[in-house]
Scaffold this active site. Structure first.
Site, PDB file in Angstrom:
ATOM      1  N   ARG A 176       0.838  -1.209   0.000  1.00  0.00           N
ATOM      2  CA  ARG A 176       0.000   0.000   0.000  1.00  0.00           C
ATOM      3  C   ARG A 176       0.876   1.263   0.000  1.00  0.00           C
ATOM      4  O   ARG A 176       0.987   1.942  -1.011  1.00  0.00           O
ATOM      5  CB  ARG A 176      -0.949  -0.038   1.227  1.00  0.00           C
ATOM      6  CG  ARG A 176      -2.049   1.001   1.208  1.00  0.00           C
ATOM      7  CD  ARG A 176      -1.634   2.401   1.622  1.00  0.00           C
ATOM      8  NE  ARG A 176      -1.116   2.492   2.972  1.00  0.00           N
ATOM      9  CZ  ARG A 176      -0.558   3.592   3.468  1.00  0.00           C
ATOM     10  NH1 ARG A 176      -0.433   4.681   2.723  1.00  0.00           N
ATOM     11  NH2 ARG A 176      -0.078   3.620   4.700  1.00  0.00           N
ATOM     12  N   ASP A 177       1.542   1.538   1.109  1.00  0.00           N
ATOM     13  CA  ASP A 177       2.332   2.769   1.204  1.00  0.00           C
ATOM     14  C   ASP A 177       3.479   2.720   0.198  1.00  0.00           C
ATOM     15  O   ASP A 177       3.868   3.748  -0.372  1.00  0.00           O
ATOM     16  CB  ASP A 177       2.884   2.908   2.634  1.00  0.00           C
ATOM     17  CG  ASP A 177       3.167   4.343   3.037  1.00  0.00           C
ATOM     18  OD1 ASP A 177       3.335   5.184   2.142  1.00  0.00           O
ATOM     19  OD2 ASP A 177       3.232   4.622   4.244  1.00  0.00           O
ATOM     20  N   HIS A 181       5.107   4.715  12.766  1.00  0.00           N
ATOM     21  CA  HIS A 181       5.169   4.624  11.292  1.00  0.00           C
ATOM     22  C   HIS A 181       6.204   5.647  10.820  1.00  0.00           C
ATOM     23  O   HIS A 181       5.896   6.836  10.715  1.00  0.00           O
ATOM     24  CB  HIS A 181       3.763   4.934  10.768  1.00  0.00           C
ATOM     25  CG  HIS A 181       3.603   4.924   9.284  1.00  0.00           C
ATOM     26  ND1 HIS A 181       2.952   3.903   8.609  1.00  0.00           N
ATOM     27  CD2 HIS A 181       3.955   5.816   8.332  1.00  0.00           C
ATOM     28  CE1 HIS A 181       2.915   4.175   7.315  1.00  0.00           C
ATOM     29  NE2 HIS A 181       3.522   5.330   7.116  1.00  0.00           N
ATOM     30  N   HIS A 189       8.877   7.146   8.093  1.00  0.00           N
ATOM     31  CA  HIS A 189       9.485   7.223   6.766  1.00  0.00           C
ATOM     32  C   HIS A 189      10.960   7.556   6.992  1.00  0.00           C
ATOM     33  O   HIS A 189      11.339   8.104   8.028  1.00  0.00           O
ATOM     34  CB  HIS A 189       8.759   8.259   5.902  1.00  0.00           C
ATOM     35  CG  HIS A 189       7.438   7.736   5.412  1.00  0.00           C
ATOM     36  ND1 HIS A 189       7.266   7.177   4.180  1.00  0.00           N
ATOM     37  CD2 HIS A 189       6.237   7.621   6.032  1.00  0.00           C
ATOM     38  CE1 HIS A 189       6.022   6.758   4.032  1.00  0.00           C
ATOM     39  NE2 HIS A 189       5.368   7.017   5.152  1.00  0.00           N
ATOM     40  N   CYS A 197       4.504   9.396   0.383  1.00  0.00           N
ATOM     41  CA  CYS A 197       3.154   9.923   0.226  1.00  0.00           C
ATOM     42  C   CYS A 197       3.169  10.913  -0.932  1.00  0.00           C
ATOM     43  O   CYS A 197       3.874  11.920  -0.879  1.00  0.00           O
ATOM     44  CB  CYS A 197       2.696  10.617   1.513  1.00  0.00           C
ATOM     45  SG  CYS A 197       1.081  11.386   1.335  1.00  0.00           S
ATOM     46  N   ASN A 236       9.113   4.218   3.365  1.00  0.00           N
ATOM     47  CA  ASN A 236       8.996   3.768   4.755  1.00  0.00           C
ATOM     48  C   ASN A 236      10.326   3.152   5.173  1.00  0.00           C
ATOM     49  O   ASN A 236      11.109   2.708   4.333  1.00  0.00           O
ATOM     50  CB  ASN A 236       7.936   2.660   4.857  1.00  0.00           C
ATOM     51  CG  ASN A 236       6.548   3.176   4.616  1.00  0.00           C
ATOM     52  OD1 ASN A 236       6.084   3.196   3.490  1.00  0.00           O
ATOM     53  ND2 ASN A 236       5.887   3.610   5.661  1.00  0.00           N
TER      54      ASN A 236
HETATM   55  P1  HMG Z   1     -13.098  13.882  -3.214  1.00  0.00           P
HETATM   56  O1  HMG Z   1     -12.897  14.228  -4.638  1.00  0.00           O
HETATM   57  O2  HMG Z   1     -13.220  14.995  -2.220  1.00  0.00           O
HETATM   58  O3  HMG Z   1     -14.320  12.862  -3.064  1.00  0.00           O
HETATM   59  O4  HMG Z   1     -11.903  12.947  -2.781  1.00  0.00           O
HETATM   60  P2  HMG Z   1     -15.860  13.080  -2.976  1.00  0.00           P
HETATM   61  O5  HMG Z   1     -16.330  12.442  -1.721  1.00  0.00           O
HETATM   62  O6  HMG Z   1     -16.216  14.515  -3.242  1.00  0.00           O
HETATM   63  O7  HMG Z   1     -16.371  12.207  -4.235  1.00  0.00           O
HETATM   64  C1  HMG Z   1     -16.017  12.529  -5.580  1.00  0.00           C
HETATM   65  C2  HMG Z   1     -16.181  11.289  -6.460  1.00  0.00           C
HETATM   66  O8  HMG Z   1     -15.244  10.294  -6.040  1.00  0.00           O
HETATM   67  C3  HMG Z   1     -17.561  10.633  -6.360  1.00  0.00           C
HETATM   68  O9  HMG Z   1     -17.834  10.059  -7.627  1.00  0.00           O
HETATM   69  C4  HMG Z   1     -17.348   9.517  -5.374  1.00  0.00           C
HETATM   70  O10 HMG Z   1     -18.249   8.430  -5.536  1.00  0.00           O
HETATM   71  C5  HMG Z   1     -15.937   9.083  -5.740  1.00  0.00           C
HETATM   72  P3  HMG Z   1     -18.870  10.757  -8.662  1.00  0.00           P
HETATM   73  O11 HMG Z   1     -20.170  10.861  -7.889  1.00  0.00           O
HETATM   74  O12 HMG Z   1     -18.248  12.083  -8.956  1.00  0.00           O
HETATM   75  O13 HMG Z   1     -18.864   9.804  -9.814  1.00  0.00           O
HETATM   76  N1  HMG Z   1     -15.264   8.455  -4.589  1.00  0.00           N
HETATM   77  C6  HMG Z   1     -14.655   7.257  -4.617  1.00  0.00           C
HETATM   78  N2  HMG Z   1     -14.485   6.346  -5.594  1.00  0.00           N
HETATM   79  C7  HMG Z   1     -13.811   5.207  -5.255  1.00  0.00           C
HETATM   80  N3  HMG Z   1     -13.331   4.957  -4.009  1.00  0.00           N
HETATM   81  C8  HMG Z   1     -13.496   5.856  -3.034  1.00  0.00           C
HETATM   82  C9  HMG Z   1     -14.163   7.055  -3.311  1.00  0.00           C
HETATM   83  N4  HMG Z   1     -14.483   8.131  -2.567  1.00  0.00           N
HETATM   84  C10 HMG Z   1     -15.145   8.981  -3.345  1.00  0.00           C
HETATM   85  N5  HMG Z   1     -13.011   5.599  -1.812  1.00  0.00           N
HETATM   86  C11 HMG Z   1     -10.966  11.189  -1.416  1.00  0.00           C
HETATM   87  C12 HMG Z   1     -11.825  12.436  -1.445  1.00  0.00           C
HETATM   88  C13 HMG Z   1     -10.656  10.878   0.045  1.00  0.00           C
HETATM   89  C14 HMG Z   1     -11.704  10.046  -2.061  1.00  0.00           C
HETATM   90  C15 HMG Z   1      -9.656  11.495  -2.210  1.00  0.00           C
HETATM   91  O14 HMG Z   1      -9.111  12.664  -1.696  1.00  0.00           O
HETATM   92  C16 HMG Z   1      -8.635  10.389  -2.105  1.00  0.00           C
HETATM   93  O15 HMG Z   1      -8.848   9.302  -2.636  1.00  0.00           O
HETATM   94  N6  HMG Z   1      -7.494  10.657  -1.423  1.00  0.00           N
HETATM   95  C17 HMG Z   1      -6.487   9.620  -1.177  1.00  0.00           C
HETATM   96  C18 HMG Z   1      -5.142  10.201  -1.056  1.00  0.00           C
HETATM   97  C19 HMG Z   1      -4.167   9.129  -0.671  1.00  0.00           C
HETATM   98  O16 HMG Z   1      -4.381   7.954  -0.904  1.00  0.00           O
HETATM   99  N7  HMG Z   1      -3.042   9.552  -0.062  1.00  0.00           N
HETATM  100  C20 HMG Z   1      -2.009   8.640   0.358  1.00  0.00           C
HETATM  101  C21 HMG Z   1      -2.411   7.795   1.523  1.00  0.00           C
HETATM  102  S1  HMG Z   1      -2.193   8.560   3.092  1.00  0.00           S
HETATM  103  C22 HMG Z   1      -0.549   8.229   3.513  1.00  0.00           C
HETATM  104  O17 HMG Z   1       0.197   7.710   2.706  1.00  0.00           O
HETATM  105  C23 HMG Z   1      -0.076   8.522   4.898  1.00  0.00           C
HETATM  106  C24 HMG Z   1       0.107   7.246   5.751  1.00  0.00           C
HETATM  107  O18 HMG Z   1       1.001   6.345   5.146  1.00  0.00           O
HETATM  108  C25 HMG Z   1       0.657   7.623   7.151  1.00  0.00           C
HETATM  109  C26 HMG Z   1       1.887   8.544   7.099  1.00  0.00           C
HETATM  110  O19 HMG Z   1       2.864   8.210   6.422  1.00  0.00           O
HETATM  111  O20 HMG Z   1       1.809   9.585   7.760  1.00  0.00           O
HETATM  112  C27 HMG Z   1      -1.231   6.543   5.961  1.00  0.00           C
HETATM  113 MG    MG Z   2       3.165   6.470   5.221  1.00  0.00          MG
END
Ligand code: HMG
Ligand code: MG
Length: 301
Positions: A15-16, A207, A209, A240, A249
């Site tokens: 995932r990450d 966690h 990095h 990220c 990581n």
């Molecule tokens: P948004 O555009 O604000 O979503 O994105 P929305 O709720 O306004 O919906 C817009 C459209 O997206 C809609 O479709 C929803 O159905 C669809 P439409 O009606 O327009 O056809 N939708 C989805 N489709 C599939 N799967 C879903 C989903 N949700 C909405 N889950 C959202 C908001 C959160 C979805 C977006 O911002 C996003 O996907 N962000 C993910 C970013 C990400 O993955 N970042 C990396 C992970 S975090 C990380 O790495 C940190 C961590 O490792 C810890 C650390 O290191 O600190 C965890």
């Molecule tokens: Mg991370």
């Protein structure tokens, strides 16, 4: 020094690790690789992410991956889930646990999930309650706990405020994220002191990095505080995409070398993790940053 006798590792490479890669790893290759990880003895694998596929194209096949991987009964399979839509997709693909996520800092939260911190709580509350109602465990990732790439230094009190909210709505664990790999051990101490006064150490995951090579030092510091749970990614994959400059990581291979060298058990077989690292290194066509992996590789070619 008195260290814990057993450490629980969560493998977050699928995932990450992959979320930050620009090349798409073929689904069947991902599945074979995750099956290798499942056979390594690791207790939990975060196998993909059910975020919007447009935001993280490298993991757009999360559902197919979830359906195709061989489930080892000794492994807990979790996945990243941002909202109810993501949870619905994850439940369909099969998960034992859901990982929800948010940032302490307003700017990173907005860039990462398009919401303010306050707007995020009700969304996560719904996901957590739904996941618990179908007997899934929930981990709450709290990002930017030391520094935010946009807002700078974060105060431990801000972190505690977010942890309080997430524990109050039922997360089982909180994973404290050094998202940009900036912390040094004194920052880890300054955060863990108040955190461990409030919460049981068994509920806290660290966690790290490894952007500046501090992750192993920070893990050692966390061990001294009695932390028994860490996230790591095979080979040191990761980052990220919404935190510029963040490197991978901490490498599972390097963590295993440290822990086993200290006489701490993990249940993970180092040689199998090396094989899994070489497999994904080959698919990505680039050398991964793990030092233990590079040493092993030199010895075997
Ligand atoms: P948004 O555009 O604000 O979503 O994105 P929305 O709720 O306004 O919906 C817009 C459209 O997206 C809609 O479709 C929803 O159905 C669809 P439409 O009606 O327009 O056809 N939708 C989805 N489709 C599939 N799967 C879903 C989903 N949700 C909405 N889950 C959202 C908001 C959160 C979805 C977006 O911002 C996003 O996907 N962000 C993910 C970013 C990400 O993955 N970042 C990396 C992970 S975090 C990380 O790495 C940190 C961590 O490792 C810890 C650390 O290191 O600190 C965890
Ligand atoms: Mg991370």
């Amino acid at each position: 020094m008195h260290y814990p006798s057993f450490i629980h590792l969560k493998e977050v490479g699928p995932r990450d690790g992959l979320q930050n890669e620009s090349i798409f790893i073929d689904t069947d290759d991902k599945v074979k690789w995750i099956d290798m990880l499942s056979d390594s003895g690791v207790g939990e694998i975060e196998y993909s992410s059910f975020v919007h596929p447009k935001w993280i194209p490298a993991l757009k096949d999360a559902q197919e991956v979830g359906k195709k991987i061989k489930r080892n009964p000794n492994v807990r399979y979790s996945a990243l889930v941002p909202n109810l839509k993501g949870l619905e997709r994850a439940l369909e693909a099969g998960i034992d646990g859901a990982s929800v996520f948010m940032s302490v800092s307003e700017t990173h939260n907005r860039k990462n999930i398009n919401k303010s911190v306050d707007e995020t709580y009700p969304i996560l509350r719904e996901v957590i309650s739904e996941a618990k109602s179908v007997d899934k465990f929930v981990t709450g990732y709290v990002s930017t706990v030391f520094d935010c790439p946009y807002e700078g230094r974060i105060n431990p009190e801000q972190v505690i405020r977010v942890c309080d909210e997430l524990f109050a709505v039922g997360v089982d664990f909180i994973s404290l994220g050094d998202t940009i790999g900036s912390a040094v051990p004194s920052q880890v101490e300054a955060l863990l002191e108040p955190v461990l006064i409030r919460y049981d150490s068994d509920k806290i995951i660290m966690h790290f990095h490894d952007t500046r090579g501090m992750a192993i030092a920070n893990i050692l510091t966390s061990l001294n505080y009695g932390i028994t749970r860490f996230d790591s990614a095979v080979g040191g994959l990761g980052g990220c995409p919404y935190a510029k400059g963040a490197a991978g990581n901490v490498a599972t291979n390097d963590v295993l070398y440290l822990l086993h060298g200290l006489g701490i058990k993990t249940g993970v077989q180092e040689d199998k993790m090396q094989q899994a690292a070489l497999c994904i290194q080959d698919k990505l066509g680039k050398q991964l940053p793990s030092k233990a992996l590079a040493y092993h590789y030199k010895k075997t070619v």
